[in-house]
Design a protein around this motif. Structure first.
Motif, mmCIF file in Angstrom:
data_model
loop_
_atom_site.group_PDB
_atom_site.id
_atom_site.type_symbol
_atom_site.label_atom_id
_atom_site.label_comp_id
_atom_site.label_asym_id
_atom_site.label_seq_id
_atom_site.Cartn_x
_atom_site.Cartn_y
_atom_site.Cartn_z
ATOM 1 N N ALA A 61 0.985 -1.190 0.039
ATOM 2 C CA ALA A 61 0.081 -0.018 -0.092
ATOM 3 C C ALA A 61 0.885 1.300 -0.030
ATOM 4 N N ILE A 62 1.910 1.223 0.695
ATOM 5 C CA ILE A 62 2.847 2.478 0.861
ATOM 6 C C ILE A 62 3.338 2.727 -0.644
ATOM 7 N N ALA A 63 3.852 1.478 -1.354
ATOM 8 C CA ALA A 63 4.660 1.570 -2.592
ATOM 9 C C ALA A 63 3.583 2.180 -3.436
ATOM 10 N N LEU A 67 -0.516 9.519 -1.473
ATOM 11 C CA LEU A 67 -0.840 10.259 -0.109
ATOM 12 C C LEU A 67 -0.911 9.370 1.074
ATOM 13 N N ILE A 68 -0.394 9.397 2.049
ATOM 14 C CA ILE A 68 -0.374 8.612 3.102
ATOM 15 C C ILE A 68 -0.728 9.486 4.471
ATOM 16 N N PHE A 69 -1.660 9.054 5.228
ATOM 17 C CA PHE A 69 -2.102 9.694 6.455
ATOM 18 C C PHE A 69 -1.769 8.504 7.569
ATOM 19 N N LEU A 70 -1.156 8.959 8.565
ATOM 20 C CA LEU A 70 -0.692 8.077 9.448
ATOM 21 C C LEU A 70 -1.866 8.266 10.692
ATOM 22 N N ALA A 103 8.727 3.617 -0.172
ATOM 23 C CA ALA A 103 7.849 4.489 -0.898
ATOM 24 C C ALA A 103 8.999 4.604 -2.297
ATOM 25 N N GLU A 104 8.407 4.691 -3.163
ATOM 26 C CA GLU A 104 9.064 4.761 -4.418
ATOM 27 C C GLU A 104 9.096 6.143 -5.160
ATOM 28 N N ASP A 105 8.355 7.376 -4.222
ATOM 29 C CA ASP A 105 8.368 8.562 -4.960
ATOM 30 C C ASP A 105 8.264 9.409 -3.585
ATOM 31 N N ASP A 106 8.339 10.897 -4.017
ATOM 32 C CA ASP A 106 8.177 11.709 -2.952
ATOM 33 C C ASP A 106 6.551 11.771 -2.325
#
Length: 106
Positions: A61-63, A67-70, A103-106
């Motif tokens: 899912a990260i990859a 956008l990621i919300f923790l 992560a594969e990107d900023d």
């Protein structure tokens, strides 16, 4: 664009919690939340596809995320400097390290 054009994935290492999201017995209590959740989770025939997903595949899912919300528990420290008063950010740090690793990107 509607809210159904955007996919969202909730991930957790806890398999039983993720399994509960796939049922009508949710792992949290919020009045009327199931009625709001079901159209996104299950889709609505002839209207829109499901776009809310639940998974234990955290790294995948990260990859694939834009956008990621923790949403992470931050307990009070029980040892060391600030014990009983300061936030224990060990879970936040672990999540940040995993995101940086995968992560594969900023």
């Amino acid at each position: 664009m509607t809210c159904y054009d955007i996919d969202a994935t909730v991930v957790d290492f806890n398999t039983s919690r993720i399994d509960a999201w796939h049922t009508d017995r949710l792992p949290i209590y919020e009045p009327d939340f199931l009625e709001i959740l079901k159209p996104a989770r299950d889709g609505v025939p002839n209207e829109h596809r499901p776009n809310l997903f639940f998974s234990t595949e955290v790294k995948g899912a990260i990859a694939s995320s834009d956008l990621i919300f923790l949403c992470i528990p931050i307990p009070t420290k029980i040892t060391g400097t600030g014990a009983g008063r300061a936030a224990d950010v060990v879970y936040v740090e672990a999540a940040a390290h995993m995101i940086a690793e995968v992560a594969e990107d900023d």
